[in-house]
Design an enzyme around this catalytic site. Structure first.
Site, PDB file in Angstrom:
ATOM      1  CD  GLU A  55      -2.914  -1.119   0.070  1.00 13.06           C
ATOM      2  OE1 GLU A  55      -2.968  -0.118  -0.673  1.00 13.06           O
ATOM      3  OE2 GLU A  55      -3.603  -2.133  -0.132  1.00 13.06           O
ATOM      4  CB  ALA A 176      -4.353   0.473  -9.006  1.00 14.07           C
ATOM      5  CG  ASP A 177      -4.059  -2.474  -3.694  1.00 13.59           C
ATOM      6  OD1 ASP A 177      -4.534  -2.174  -2.609  1.00 13.59           O
ATOM      7  OD2 ASP A 177      -4.626  -3.250  -4.494  1.00 13.59           O
ATOM      8  CB  ALA A 178       1.266  -0.232  -6.094  1.00 16.72           C
TER       9      ALA A 178
END
Ligand code: RUB
Length: 271
Positions: A55, A176-178
């Site tokens: 995260e 999306a997380d990243a």
């Protein structure tokens, strides 16, 4: 509030993030910031970042606490979401069937806004094993009056393929997380979804706050094996990766608060 109470609230937020009661990059970042404010210290930051290692937005937010107030950070989230909502309207113009996976606030809020703006569409989503975040997505969308059809994860090929008896999926929207130079990291299953969609010529967009961008190498979280099979026989190996990398080559574009861009244009715009 006395120290004991602060500590207990801090621990409760940590527990809720770890157990995914609080999930999704945006809500994790918001809750993480709230927890940090209860006990602002290096060790709190370390602890918060260890809970969900994939995260980067949480890290960005915690690193900005000396420059921005909590209110300014929260305002960013809201303003980014409002712009994302506007931008998603541009790409779902005449799309009838929208496919999504897991639970992403950036995605669900944009869909709920589109429904309010009287867009006519329905949603296919996955249940998202082992923790069933797809149910949260289905509930929220249904509550907003959107027609939802949920598939077991292993039926995602059926949901995406033209040859199957379901209606054709017109567009895939993933959270999306990243966001990284080479592509994005999102819930496990996202890569195969993007790959099949690419093969089927179904446009696939990432819907995400640009603060998820990171130049660092992002570790992939591996979660407890009990989530897959509680009390499994000892000699069976189980793996439970929570996220995976999706190469930008499978993505038609990305919708952020900065606009609707191809992934390479997006990368240029945040440099
Ligand atoms: C959630 C997930 C979401 C992103 C984006 O995984 O993969 O797509 O975090 O979410 P988990 P948001 O349930 O394991 O946290 O748009 O809410 O930031």
């Amino acid at each position: 509030m006395d120290n004991k109470k602060r500590k207990s609230q801090f621990n409760q937020i940590c527990k809720d993030i770890k157990s995914i009661k609080i999930q999704g990059a945006r809500d994790i970042a918001k809750a993480g910031l709230k927890a940090y404010n209860l006990q602002p210290s290096k060790s709190s930051k370390k602890k918060l970042l260890s809970l969900r290692p994939t995260e980067p937005m949480l890290e960005k937010v915690l690193n900005q606490t000396n420059k921005l107030s909590t209110q300014e950070i929260f305002n960013h989230f809201q303003e980014a979401q409002d712009k994302i909502n506007q931008n998603v309207l541009k790409i779902i113009k005449n799309k009838k069937v929208i496919f999504t996976h897991c639970h992403s606030t950036n995605v669900t809020q944009a869909l709920i806004n589109a429904k309010k703006k009287r867009k006519n569409f329905e949603v296919y989503n996955t249940e998202t094993r082992p923790l069933y975040q797809g149910r949260k997505t289905a509930r929220e969308l249904r509550k907003a009056g959107i027609k939802v059809t949920m598939f077991v994860d292993s039926a995602l090929g059926v949901a995406l393929s033209k040859e199957q008896r379901t209606k054709k999926t017109d567009i895939v929207l993933l959270g999306a997380d990243a966001l990284t130079k080479k592509g994005v990291i999102n819930k496990i299953g996202s890569e195969v979804i993007a790959r099949i969609a690419h093969q089927e010529k179904i446009p696939t967009y990432i819907v995400a706050d640009s603060w998820k961008y990171s130049k660092k190498k992002i570790p992939i979280e591996n979660r407890s094996l009990n989530e897959i099979w509680d009390k499994a026989p000892k000699n069976i190996k189980i793996r439970n990766p929570a996220f995976e990398f999706v190469d930008k080559k499978y993505l038609t574009g990305i919708v952020t608060e900065l606009g609707v861009r191809s992934y390479s244009e997006f990368l240029k715009s945040i440099k």
